[in-house]
Design a protein around this motif. Structure first.
Motif, PDB file in Angstrom:
ATOM      1  N   ASN A 185       0.712  -0.675  -0.176  1.00  0.00           N
ATOM      2  CA  ASN A 185      -0.017   0.030   0.335  1.00  0.00           C
ATOM      3  C   ASN A 185       1.020   1.454  -0.113  1.00  0.00           C
ATOM      4  O   ASN A 185       0.203   2.480  -0.556  1.00  0.00           O
ATOM      5  CB  ASN A 185      -0.633   0.468   1.103  1.00  0.00           C
ATOM      6  CG  ASN A 185      -1.907  -0.786   1.153  1.00  0.00           C
ATOM      7  OD1 ASN A 185      -3.069  -0.306   0.253  1.00  0.00           O
ATOM      8  ND2 ASN A 185      -2.158  -2.169   1.622  1.00  0.00           N
TER       9      ASN A 185
ATOM     10  N   ARG B 256       0.005   8.838  -5.990  1.00  0.00           N
ATOM     11  CA  ARG B 256      -1.248   8.761  -5.782  1.00  0.00           C
ATOM     12  C   ARG B 256      -1.789   9.928  -5.392  1.00  0.00           C
ATOM     13  O   ARG B 256      -2.740  10.728  -5.690  1.00  0.00           O
ATOM     14  CB  ARG B 256      -2.085   7.806  -5.833  1.00  0.00           C
ATOM     15  CG  ARG B 256      -2.086   6.491  -6.873  1.00  0.00           C
ATOM     16  CD  ARG B 256      -2.689   5.513  -7.343  1.00  0.00           C
ATOM     17  NE  ARG B 256      -4.709   5.800  -7.507  1.00  0.00           N
ATOM     18  CZ  ARG B 256      -4.748   5.891  -8.444  1.00  0.00           C
ATOM     19  NH1 ARG B 256      -4.377   5.429  -9.611  1.00  0.00           N
ATOM     20  NH2 ARG B 256      -6.472   6.216  -8.252  1.00  0.00           N
ATOM     21  N   GLN B 257      -1.057  10.228  -4.142  1.00  0.00           N
ATOM     22  CA  GLN B 257      -1.496  11.159  -3.477  1.00  0.00           C
ATOM     23  C   GLN B 257      -0.585  12.553  -3.578  1.00  0.00           C
ATOM     24  O   GLN B 257      -0.881  13.517  -2.739  1.00  0.00           O
ATOM     25  CB  GLN B 257      -1.266  10.859  -2.014  1.00  0.00           C
ATOM     26  CG  GLN B 257      -2.194   9.872  -1.967  1.00  0.00           C
ATOM     27  CD  GLN B 257      -2.103   8.822  -0.202  1.00  0.00           C
ATOM     28  OE1 GLN B 257      -1.532   9.818   0.148  1.00  0.00           O
ATOM     29  NE2 GLN B 257      -3.288   7.707  -0.560  1.00  0.00           N
TER      30      GLN B 257
ATOM     31  N   GLN C 215       0.862   3.329  -3.209  1.00  0.00           N
ATOM     32  CA  GLN C 215      -0.668   4.525  -3.593  1.00  0.00           C
ATOM     33  C   GLN C 215      -0.401   6.588  -2.712  1.00  0.00           C
ATOM     34  O   GLN C 215      -0.360   6.805  -3.812  1.00  0.00           O
ATOM     35  CB  GLN C 215      -2.007   4.025  -2.451  1.00  0.00           C
ATOM     36  CG  GLN C 215      -2.936   2.556  -2.838  1.00  0.00           C
ATOM     37  CD  GLN C 215      -2.632   2.783  -4.101  1.00  0.00           C
ATOM     38  OE1 GLN C 215      -3.681   3.588  -3.744  1.00  0.00           O
ATOM     39  NE2 GLN C 215      -2.749   1.848  -4.950  1.00  0.00           N
TER      40      GLN C 215
END
Length: 445
Positions: free
Chosen positions: A250, A256-257, A253
């Motif tokens: 994870n 993507r932030q 991710q």
């Protein structure tokens, strides 16, 4: 900036660098055959001290044991001249890497460190720090011969642990700077810091970036703690492994932030487990690095990593802890300093290219010096490659080893590059001390 005619100095530097070229190569080969890991550079320190004394630098001007196995030495210039007396800081890093060398060199390392934490490790100068030390020693010999006619001082800094000290130990540029500050080396403070890194470019080419050149970097340690139990009864304990799996899958991710324009990387490359094939272990450590071209993005990414780790661990009944070490600021070459040094780069490179390069995600803690005192970090080519018409690199001739990146077991440097490094250190030092290379950008501290 003044425009003093220093052509006689340049000629003397180049002739002296040529005359000691073989000696510099011998120094490099000795250091290469006897590499030492970060915070263990005792024999390298001894060798540096021996050569500095052979050059003629007085014992009183050599300080050892700075920041571990670091060495600081002064070449005292003459006091005559107009304007403020300057001090140029010339830095070389001294440590090697836990790499098994496969360069094919006759002087290749066969060293194994059996006692280093986490080892045993094969040890090799797979990042060229052997050349950095040899080039700075060569420049010291050249500049010592010119000392009486130079207006200002040269501070030679041989820095250990650039690749990072072992966990739990102090080391690197920040630790050395702290001790140099305590010992009064910065009173008065240097007026310019300069260093060279060798790399996989054509011999004698010089690269630079305007602004950020190397990323900010840090080490990250993630600890997931459960409750140890026999593998036959996992329900009687708390298995940390599922939480580890979620963290590893994870963390991606975060890309993507954060705005896609912000360059950063998270690399988790080492896992330490306390379990066994028939034991659900109590704790797992995950080690890695975080890098970005700005310290602000590193701080933002750190907060996101911490949030993921703590909450994913809690979801599995575990606890998660994140620690950050060895936080290195980016290497920033201010435009003003780049404008000042470009004529020197072009003079030393001669017919070889001087090229502006994109920012590198690799770090270098020379930033601790440049951020404080202003200055630049030069990238010197040292391999058997040439530029094609399309701007790509290819082997310089049939049978050449071609381009091999730093940290590779096959990394190599052609000895012909060393003379360029000796000249570059020496030209920069003389130009700065005599007023031809300077800037109002003097650092942040």
């Amino acid at each position: 900036m003044t425009d003093t005619d220093l052509s006689a100095y340049y000629k003397s530097i180049d002739e002296a660098a040529s005359s000691i070229a073989d000696e510099v190569i011998e120094w490099r080969h000795h250091i290469h055959k006897n590499p030492e890991l970060s915070n263990r550079e005792a024999k390298t320190e001894e060798f540096i001290i021996e050569q500095l004394k052979n050059i003629g630098i007085d014992d009183a001007d050599i300080t050892t044991g700075v920041g571990g196995h670091g060495v600081v030495a002064f070449i005292r210039g003459g006091s005559d001249g107009e304007g403020e007396k300057r001090t140029v800081l010339l830095r070389a890093d001294t440590d090697a890497l836990p790499v098994k060398e496969d360069s094919g060199e006759s002087f290749a390392s066969k060293v194994v460190d059996n006692d280093y934490p986490g080892g045993p490790f094969p040890v090799a100068h797979a990042c060229g720090h052997d050349t950095h030390v040899a080039m700075l020693l060569g420049a010291a010999k050249v500049l010592f011969g010119l000392r009486d006619s130079i207006h200002g001082d040269i501070m030679l800094v041989f820095q250990p642990a650039e690749e990072g000290p072992p966990p739990g130990e102090d080391g690197g540029a920040d630790y050395m700077v702290e001790q140099m500050q305590e010992q009064g080396f910065f009173d008065p403070k240097p007026t310019m810091a300069f260093g060279i890194h060798i790399g996989p470019g054509p011999i004698g080419t010089i690269g630079y970036s305007r602004g950020v050149q190397n990323a900010a970097s840090e080490t990250v340690k993630i600890t997931i703690t459960g409750e140890q139990v026999h593998a036959s009864t996992p329900w009687q304990g708390i298995d940390p492994m599922p939480a580890v799996g979620d963290v590893l899958s994870n963390i991606g991710q975060i890309y993507r932030q954060v705005d896609v324009k912000e360059r950063f990387s998270i690399s988790l490359g080492h896992i330490v487990d306390q379990g066994r094939f028939n034991i659900v272990g109590n704790q797992v450590e995950i080690w890695g690095t975080v890098r970005s071209v700005t310290s602000a993005v590193v701080e933002d990414v750190n907060a996101r990593i911490t949030r993921y780790v703590e909450n994913l661990a809690a979801a599995h009944g575990c606890t998660g802890k994140v620690e950050f070490f060895d936080q290195i600021p980016p290497v920033v070459n201010s435009p003003e300093w780049i404008d000042a040094v470009l004529p020197v780069y072009k003079r030393v490179a001669g017919d070889n290219p001087v090229a502006e390069l994109p920012v590198s995600m690799g770090y270098d803690d020379v930033s601790e010096f440049i951020a404080r005192f202003g200055g630049v970090y030069a990238l010197l080519g040292g391999q058997d490659v040439v530029f094609t018409e399309k701007g790509t690199l290819e082997p310089s001739k049939e049978g050449s080893r071609g381009l091999v990146p730093n940290h590779s077991p096959k990394f190599y440097v052609n000895d012909a590059a060393l003379e360029y490094g000796v000249r570059l250190h020496s030209h920069i030092a003389v130009d700065h001390l005599m007023g031809n290379v300077q800037s109002d950008e003097v650092g942040v501290e």
